[in-house]
Design an enzyme around this catalytic site. Structure first.
Site, PDB file in Angstrom:
ATOM      1  N   HIS A   1       0.837  -1.200   0.000  1.00 17.12           N
ATOM      2  CA  HIS A   1       0.000   0.000   0.000  1.00 17.12           C
ATOM      3  C   HIS A   1       0.877   1.259   0.000  1.00 17.12           C
ATOM      4  O   HIS A   1       0.696   2.163  -0.833  1.00 17.12           O
ATOM      5  CB  HIS A   1      -0.900  -0.021   1.236  1.00 17.12           C
ATOM      6  CG  HIS A   1      -1.812   1.155   1.355  1.00 17.12           C
ATOM      7  ND1 HIS A   1      -3.122   1.137   0.934  1.00 17.12           N
ATOM      8  CD2 HIS A   1      -1.610   2.407   1.857  1.00 17.12           C
ATOM      9  CE1 HIS A   1      -3.686   2.305   1.168  1.00 17.12           C
ATOM     10  NE2 HIS A   1      -2.786   3.103   1.732  1.00 17.12           N
ATOM     11  N   GLU A   2       1.834   1.304   0.921  1.00 17.32           N
ATOM     12  CA  GLU A   2       2.668   2.502   1.040  1.00 17.32           C
ATOM     13  C   GLU A   2       3.585   2.675  -0.162  1.00 17.32           C
ATOM     14  O   GLU A   2       3.927   3.802  -0.531  1.00 17.32           O
ATOM     15  CB  GLU A   2       3.476   2.453   2.342  1.00 17.32           C
ATOM     16  CG  GLU A   2       2.629   2.384   3.615  1.00 17.32           C
ATOM     17  CD  GLU A   2       1.589   3.486   3.741  1.00 17.32           C
ATOM     18  OE1 GLU A   2       1.786   4.572   3.135  1.00 17.32           O
ATOM     19  OE2 GLU A   2       0.571   3.279   4.427  1.00 17.32           O
TER      20      GLU A   2
ATOM     21  N   HIS B   1       1.848   4.756  -2.682  1.00 21.01           N
ATOM     22  CA  HIS B   1       1.991   6.187  -2.383  1.00 21.01           C
ATOM     23  C   HIS B   1       3.380   6.686  -2.806  1.00 21.01           C
ATOM     24  O   HIS B   1       3.518   7.738  -3.440  1.00 21.01           O
ATOM     25  CB  HIS B   1       1.821   6.434  -0.881  1.00 21.01           C
ATOM     26  CG  HIS B   1       0.412   6.413  -0.399  1.00 21.01           C
ATOM     27  ND1 HIS B   1      -0.573   7.204  -0.936  1.00 21.01           N
ATOM     28  CD2 HIS B   1      -0.180   5.705   0.613  1.00 21.01           C
ATOM     29  CE1 HIS B   1      -1.718   6.987  -0.291  1.00 21.01           C
ATOM     30  NE2 HIS B   1      -1.506   6.079   0.646  1.00 21.01           N
TER      31      HIS B   1
ATOM     32  N   GLU C   1      -4.689   8.140  -2.841  1.00 22.81           N
ATOM     33  CA  GLU C   1      -5.178   6.852  -2.349  1.00 22.81           C
ATOM     34  C   GLU C   1      -5.428   5.880  -3.491  1.00 22.81           C
ATOM     35  O   GLU C   1      -5.241   4.665  -3.347  1.00 22.81           O
ATOM     36  CB  GLU C   1      -6.459   7.047  -1.518  1.00 22.81           C
ATOM     37  CG  GLU C   1      -6.218   7.691  -0.169  1.00 22.81           C
ATOM     38  CD  GLU C   1      -5.243   6.918   0.701  1.00 22.81           C
ATOM     39  OE1 GLU C   1      -5.236   5.668   0.646  1.00 22.81           O
ATOM     40  OE2 GLU C   1      -4.464   7.562   1.423  1.00 22.81           O
TER      41      GLU C   1
END
Length: 501
Positions: free
Chosen positions: A269-270, A273, A299
């Site tokens: 997930h990170e 980003h 997001e």
């Protein structure tokens, strides 16, 4: 005066220099925030709050200097190319927000949120909302004051003004029908998914794995997404996050020995980003037009990697092999069992651990609570009870304690009201982008089956990352997918993965 010297002294170039200075303050603050979350000693909280407050005030003063209006007016008359015009538009947007608040309110918010965030960590550990409620009350009061000021400056409802700071162009009137529709859609869909799951029984759970072994797998997965360790690092914090700037991306994850895949999915997930930040247009570094286009788009990038790609059946087949190789043989990592584990749907208390079917309910709850908190219609003392009641109504679960209830997220304690809706809007955009990416490059699923993110990341880079804030959100989404954002692709995705796959 020579042309080059005249250009350098133009109003627009003076604005560029000013915004570069402001961006540098932000970069320093990001490292101080990272340090506070990862390694700062407990007694450093007070001086760190002062440091961050001073940086925030310096940036605010640079942005609200009275000379700025004259520079904007003069720059509007200059012969600028399209990216410069877009940069000037984004500069004005930042200026409108900044001039809405006086320096003393900026400093007060910074100090209050730094203090509240620090106390929240203790309250969360003790699972006692009362420990932090007084500090949160101060943050809410200051947020109400800033929302009113933003609303007056931007001619918006106060809550819409907070939304504008995270999701440009999004209004509560846009969110409400989408969230209400999903809340109505969820019960029957969830029942169908869980009934289908039950036909095959429960998957085998993985054995506990030491953190050191998990860290090896986390690093391997980060590398697979294209994360460059010579330009970034991965550390440990209570709440996973990504921060930093070009050349220095900082990711944090948390580890639990009895749930080794939680850290893996967190880093994926990170990394989404971080990839967005690393892929922003280099020529416009430290300029507003070179920054990410709000948190809905941000997001969408993290969820494109974590949910759309990394929980796909294709990728999970490859990941099961990696898990067995790094973490050791385990029946849980048998391909079909592993796929079922990572696509398992079950209502639970914790937002960051929720599956993608029930995750929007967590966001809907927070959105429904933060608005009456800010308006005063929900007394702060009633927040834990209102939270628990909302979880029961939306997901049918009984929240056992404050730690797994209203203390689980850092956002409100850090002053981030209006942020939560961006998570579910981002999930919907990720699904819409995935459809467009797969249509443009049919090789993406096969590449993911080899652990190769590069075709997907290339498409996202071209369609989203390199555009920065050149376009406004609707324009960027329409250019990338052929239409503005809606929930249809997200619902199609859920049907395909959980009822047809």
């Amino acid at each position: 005066m020579p042309d080059a010297a005249m250009e350098q002294n133009s109003a627009y170039k003076r604005l560029e220099a000013r915004f570069r200075q402001i961006a540098l303050y932000g970069e320093v603050a990001s490292v101080l925030h990272w340090d506070a979350a990862t390694m700062m000693p407990t007694e450093g909280a007070s001086p760190r709050g002062e440091q961050l407050s001073e940086l925030r005030v310096l940036g605010h003063r640079a942005l609200t200097d009275p000379v700025m209006e004259d520079l904007f007016s003069a720059a509007e008359q200059e012969d600028l190319e399209s990216w410069q015009r877009a940069n000037l538009r984004e500069m004005r947007r930042d200026h409108r927000f900044a001039t809405a608040l006086p320096d003393d309110l900026v400093a007060a918010i910074s100090n209050a949120t730094s203090t509240c965030e620090h106390v929240w960590r203790d309250a969360r550990a003790k699972s006692d909302f009362a420990v932090v409620s007084d500090k949160l009350s101060i943050v809410i009061d200051l947020t109400q004051e800033s929302a009113q000021a933003y609303g007056q400056a931007l001619d918006l409802d106060p809550y819409d003004a907070l939304l504008e700071s995270y999701a440009p162009g999004v209004r509560a009137a846009d969110i409400d029908p989408v969230f209400n529709d999903y809340a109505a859609f969820l019960p029957d869909f969830l029942e169908a998914v869980t009934a289908r799951q039950a036909q095959k029984g429960l998957p085998v759970l993985p054995k506990p794995v030491p953190v050191a072994q998990q860290q090896k797998l986390v690093e391997r997965l980060a590398g697979a997404t294209g994360f460059r360790f010579e330009a970034g690092r991965i550390d440990v914090s209570a709440h996973p996050f990504s921060t930093g700037y070009r050349g220095d991306q900082r990711i944090t994850v948390s580890y639990r020995e009895n749930d080794p895949m939680a850290s893996v999915m967190a880093v994926l997930h990170e990394c989404g980003h971080a990839a967005y930040e690393a892929g922003l247009p280099a020529a416009w570094t430290r300029q507003p037009v070179g920054q990410a286009l709000g948190m809905v788009v941000h997001e969408s990038q993290s969820l494109s990697v974590e949910m759309q790609a990394s929980r796909s059946s294709e990728f999970l087949g490859w990941l099961a092999v990696q898990a067995s190789d790094v973490l050791g043989p385990d029946p849980a990592y048998a391909p079909e069992n592993f796929r079922r584990l990572q696509q398992w749907v079950q209502p639970d208390f914790i937002r960051v651990e929720a599956d993608e079917v029930t995750y929007p309910a967590h966001v809907i709850l927070r959105t429904r609570l933060e608005r009456p908190l800010l308006s005063g219609d929900l007394p702060l003392a009633d927040l834990p009870g209102a939270w628990n009641q909302g979880m029961k109504e939306l997901l049918g679960v009984d929240v056992p304690d404050d730690r797994r209830g209203c203390l689980q997220d850092i956002h409100w304690y850090d002053g981030a009201f209006g942020y939560f809706p961006t998570y579910t809007l981002g999930a919907m955009l990720a699904a819409q982008l995935a459809e467009a990416a797969h249509k443009a490059n049919s090789e993406i699923p096969q590449a993911l089956a080899r652990g190769d993110f590069s075709p997907l990341m290339q498409w996202l880079g071209d369609a989203i990352h390199t555009k920065g804030s050149y376009l406004e959100a609707d324009g960027l989404i329409t250019q990338a997918t052929g239409r503005t954002l809606d929930a249809t692709a997200f619902k199609r995705h859920l049907h395909r993965r959980y009822l047809e796959g």
